[in-house]
Design a protein around this motif. Sequence first.
Motif, PDB file in Angstrom:
ATOM      1  N   ALA A  25       0.835  -1.209   0.000  1.00  0.00           N
ATOM      2  CA  ALA A  25       0.000   0.000   0.000  1.00  0.00           C
ATOM      3  C   ALA A  25       0.869   1.259   0.000  1.00  0.00           C
ATOM      4  O   ALA A  25       0.585   2.228  -0.720  1.00  0.00           O
ATOM      5  N   LEU A  26       1.925   1.253   0.801  1.00  0.00           N
ATOM      6  CA  LEU A  26       2.822   2.415   0.850  1.00  0.00           C
ATOM      7  C   LEU A  26       3.582   2.591  -0.466  1.00  0.00           C
ATOM      8  O   LEU A  26       3.773   3.715  -0.939  1.00  0.00           O
ATOM      9  N   ILE A  27       4.008   1.493  -1.044  1.00  0.00           N
ATOM     10  CA  ILE A  27       4.693   1.563  -2.338  1.00  0.00           C
ATOM     11  C   ILE A  27       3.770   2.181  -3.384  1.00  0.00           C
ATOM     12  O   ILE A  27       4.181   3.034  -4.184  1.00  0.00           O
ATOM     13  N   LYS A  28       2.517   1.785  -3.376  1.00  0.00           N
ATOM     14  CA  LYS A  28       1.546   2.312  -4.337  1.00  0.00           C
ATOM     15  C   LYS A  28       1.360   3.816  -4.141  1.00  0.00           C
ATOM     16  O   LYS A  28       1.312   4.587  -5.111  1.00  0.00           O
ATOM     17  N   ILE A  29       1.273   4.256  -2.888  1.00  0.00           N
ATOM     18  CA  ILE A  29       1.106   5.684  -2.600  1.00  0.00           C
ATOM     19  C   ILE A  29       2.295   6.478  -3.126  1.00  0.00           C
ATOM     20  O   ILE A  29       2.145   7.515  -3.786  1.00  0.00           O
ATOM     21  N   GLY A  30       3.505   6.008  -2.832  1.00  0.00           N
ATOM     22  CA  GLY A  30       4.696   6.718  -3.278  1.00  0.00           C
ATOM     23  C   GLY A  30       4.869   6.711  -4.784  1.00  0.00           C
ATOM     24  O   GLY A  30       5.363   7.680  -5.368  1.00  0.00           O
ATOM     25  N   THR A  31       4.431   5.640  -5.423  1.00  0.00           N
ATOM     26  CA  THR A  31       4.567   5.522  -6.872  1.00  0.00           C
ATOM     27  C   THR A  31       3.589   6.422  -7.614  1.00  0.00           C
ATOM     28  O   THR A  31       3.901   6.942  -8.688  1.00  0.00           O
ATOM     29  N   GLU A  32       2.420   6.631  -7.052  1.00  0.00           N
ATOM     30  CA  GLU A  32       1.385   7.409  -7.726  1.00  0.00           C
ATOM     31  C   GLU A  32       1.455   8.900  -7.418  1.00  0.00           C
ATOM     32  O   GLU A  32       0.762   9.695  -8.048  1.00  0.00           O
ATOM     33  N   ALA A  33       2.298   9.294  -6.472  1.00  0.00           N
ATOM     34  CA  ALA A  33       2.383  10.714  -6.105  1.00  0.00           C
ATOM     35  C   ALA A  33       2.960  11.538  -7.252  1.00  0.00           C
ATOM     36  O   ALA A  33       3.827  11.081  -7.996  1.00  0.00           O
ATOM     37  N   ASP A  34       2.478  12.763  -7.388  1.00  0.00           N
ATOM     38  CA  ASP A  34       2.977  13.689  -8.404  1.00  0.00           C
ATOM     39  C   ASP A  34       4.319  14.243  -7.953  1.00  0.00           C
ATOM     40  O   ASP A  34       4.425  14.847  -6.886  1.00  0.00           O
ATOM     41  N   VAL A  35       5.350  14.048  -8.776  1.00  0.00           N
ATOM     42  CA  VAL A  35       6.687  14.520  -8.408  1.00  0.00           C
ATOM     43  C   VAL A  35       7.138  15.710  -9.251  1.00  0.00           C
ATOM     44  O   VAL A  35       8.318  16.065  -9.243  1.00  0.00           O
ATOM     45  N   SER A  36       6.236  16.342  -9.976  1.00  0.00           N
ATOM     46  CA  SER A  36       6.617  17.524 -10.745  1.00  0.00           C
ATOM     47  C   SER A  36       6.849  18.702  -9.805  1.00  0.00           C
ATOM     48  O   SER A  36       6.348  18.738  -8.680  1.00  0.00           O
ATOM     49  N   GLY A  37       7.612  19.682 -10.288  1.00  0.00           N
ATOM     50  CA  GLY A  37       7.888  20.861  -9.477  1.00  0.00           C
ATOM     51  C   GLY A  37       8.924  20.595  -8.409  1.00  0.00           C
ATOM     52  O   GLY A  37       9.512  19.515  -8.320  1.00  0.00           O
ATOM     53  N   ASP A  39       8.301  21.448  -5.034  1.00  0.00           N
ATOM     54  CA  ASP A  39       7.559  21.633  -3.797  1.00  0.00           C
ATOM     55  C   ASP A  39       7.473  20.277  -3.109  1.00  0.00           C
ATOM     56  O   ASP A  39       7.008  19.304  -3.697  1.00  0.00           O
ATOM     57  N   PHE A  40       7.929  20.198  -1.863  1.00  0.00           N
ATOM     58  CA  PHE A  40       7.958  18.935  -1.146  1.00  0.00           C
ATOM     59  C   PHE A  40       6.842  18.839  -0.099  1.00  0.00           C
ATOM     60  O   PHE A  40       6.933  18.035   0.824  1.00  0.00           O
ATOM     61  N   SER A  41       5.802  19.632  -0.240  1.00  0.00           N
ATOM     62  CA  SER A  41       4.736  19.635   0.758  1.00  0.00           C
ATOM     63  C   SER A  41       3.997  18.303   0.821  1.00  0.00           C
ATOM     64  O   SER A  41       3.352  18.007   1.832  1.00  0.00           O
ATOM     65  N   TRP A  42       4.070  17.499  -0.234  1.00  0.00           N
ATOM     66  CA  TRP A  42       3.437  16.171  -0.212  1.00  0.00           C
ATOM     67  C   TRP A  42       3.974  15.333   0.949  1.00  0.00           C
ATOM     68  O   TRP A  42       3.277  14.456   1.461  1.00  0.00           O
ATOM     69  N   LEU A  43       5.186  15.608   1.384  1.00  0.00           N
ATOM     70  CA  LEU A  43       5.822  14.813   2.431  1.00  0.00           C
ATOM     71  C   LEU A  43       5.313  15.139   3.836  1.00  0.00           C
ATOM     72  O   LEU A  43       5.736  14.486   4.790  1.00  0.00           O
ATOM     73  N   ALA A  44       4.424  16.107   3.968  1.00  0.00           N
ATOM     74  CA  ALA A  44       3.918  16.473   5.296  1.00  0.00           C
ATOM     75  C   ALA A  44       3.356  15.236   6.000  1.00  0.00           C
ATOM     76  O   ALA A  44       2.509  14.522   5.460  1.00  0.00           O
ATOM     77  N   GLY A  45       3.853  14.974   7.203  1.00  0.00           N
ATOM     78  CA  GLY A  45       3.423  13.810   7.962  1.00  0.00           C
ATOM     79  C   GLY A  45       4.192  12.545   7.640  1.00  0.00           C
ATOM     80  O   GLY A  45       4.097  11.557   8.373  1.00  0.00           O
ATOM     81  N   ARG A  46       4.953  12.572   6.534  1.00  0.00           N
ATOM     82  CA  ARG A  46       5.717  11.389   6.129  1.00  0.00           C
ATOM     83  C   ARG A  46       7.229  11.573   6.307  1.00  0.00           C
ATOM     84  O   ARG A  46       7.953  10.589   6.472  1.00  0.00           O
ATOM     85  N   ALA A  47       7.688  12.821   6.245  1.00  0.00           N
ATOM     86  CA  ALA A  47       9.114  13.096   6.415  1.00  0.00           C
ATOM     87  C   ALA A  47       9.283  14.544   6.849  1.00  0.00           C
ATOM     88  O   ALA A  47       8.451  15.401   6.534  1.00  0.00           O
ATOM     89  N   LEU A 223      12.992   9.335  -4.129  1.00  0.00           N
ATOM     90  CA  LEU A 223      13.899   8.770  -5.125  1.00  0.00           C
ATOM     91  C   LEU A 223      13.348   8.909  -6.533  1.00  0.00           C
ATOM     92  O   LEU A 223      14.121   8.888  -7.504  1.00  0.00           O
ATOM     93  N   ARG A 224      12.048   9.078  -6.672  1.00  0.00           N
ATOM     94  CA  ARG A 224      11.472   9.405  -7.981  1.00  0.00           C
ATOM     95  C   ARG A 224      11.666  10.871  -8.326  1.00  0.00           C
ATOM     96  O   ARG A 224      11.762  11.234  -9.501  1.00  0.00           O
ATOM     97  N   LYS A 225      11.724  11.717  -7.311  1.00  0.00           N
ATOM     98  CA  LYS A 225      11.800  13.167  -7.524  1.00  0.00           C
ATOM     99  C   LYS A 225      13.241  13.642  -7.635  1.00  0.00           C
ATOM    100  O   LYS A 225      13.592  14.398  -8.545  1.00  0.00           O
ATOM    101  N   VAL A 226      14.080  13.233  -6.713  1.00  0.00           N
ATOM    102  CA  VAL A 226      15.486  13.628  -6.700  1.00  0.00           C
ATOM    103  C   VAL A 226      16.265  12.510  -7.401  1.00  0.00           C
ATOM    104  O   VAL A 226      16.925  11.678  -6.767  1.00  0.00           O
ATOM    105  N   VAL A 227      16.190  12.496  -8.718  1.00  0.00           N
ATOM    106  CA  VAL A 227      16.570  11.316  -9.498  1.00  0.00           C
ATOM    107  C   VAL A 227      18.073  11.037  -9.468  1.00  0.00           C
ATOM    108  O   VAL A 227      18.497   9.918  -9.775  1.00  0.00           O
ATOM    109  N   TRP A 228      18.888  12.023  -9.103  1.00  0.00           N
ATOM    110  CA  TRP A 228      20.333  11.801  -9.078  1.00  0.00           C
ATOM    111  C   TRP A 228      20.794  11.138  -7.788  1.00  0.00           C
ATOM    112  O   TRP A 228      21.951  10.735  -7.694  1.00  0.00           O
ATOM    113  N   TRP A 229      19.924  11.004  -6.795  1.00  0.00           N
ATOM    114  CA  TRP A 229      20.331  10.316  -5.567  1.00  0.00           C
ATOM    115  C   TRP A 229      20.636   8.848  -5.836  1.00  0.00           C
ATOM    116  O   TRP A 229      21.676   8.333  -5.446  1.00  0.00           O
TER     117      TRP A 229
END
Length: 269
Positions: A25-37, A39-47, A223-229
């Motif tokens: 379930a967590l993998i699915k959430i992270g995979t479907e999240a929008d990583v454009s832009g 802005d890291f506000s999507w991480l609120a409560g997660r990191a 890791l989907r957003k900061v692709v050079w990591w």
Amino acid sequence: MDPVPSISTAVRRETIRCVADAFDALIKIGTEADVSGWDFSWLAGRATEERPEWRYAVQLAERLGRASASLDIQTGGGEVLAEAAVFPPTAVATESWPPNIDKATRLLHPRGVAVVADADEPPLPFASEAFDLVTSRHPATVWWDEIARVLRPGGTYFAQHVGPASAFELIEFFLGPQPQARRGRHPDDEADAARAAGLEVVDLRTASLRIEINDVAAVVYLLRKVVWWVPGFTVEKYRDRLLDMHQQIERSGPFVAHSTRHLIEARRP
């Protein structure tokens, strides 16, 4: 006749199934999240990540208010630049990634900032001595000779850079030890490169900041957003390590890493 599983065996199987379901379930959430832009506000409560004490966005806004012509390099989705209340008469931003270009254009064009698609390789598509302020927040590459070229005499480069070995606890969890890469982006090396391009370094500050990652969905998102990591990251390729991290977080609490940042101000004489 097959033996009837013991109660303890049945409990273990149910526990494994629940862990697998939660992980998937967590993998699915992270995979479907929008990583454009950028802005890291999507991480609120997660990191969470600490912020440097120098408040880059505030200082950037103040400088933009005093400039006559500004250039923001690798603006991402334009989110940080857009925090400024006032822009100079000539204000330009560059970006290379198409989803970010679209987002930055929607955000900045109504504010009078031109967004220019640029490959983040020299030369910058501007005339020499075109700007009195050049800025950047977390550029992937820094071409000091080009920054010096487009700055007017007396002009300033003001930026917040990612420092050495930033988030390497996370990176090395997936890639293993990276001893040679740990020196990259060192602030002393960048200051020397700025001076070699003919700039005077007038301010250089550093910070080490705590990151806490609360679930594996945040890891996939990052890791989907900061692709050079972790270059070439896919869930399929790193599924086993993702499961290891999920189990570690479930067992021991947030995964802790540290980002490094430096604030640099350099002036063209």
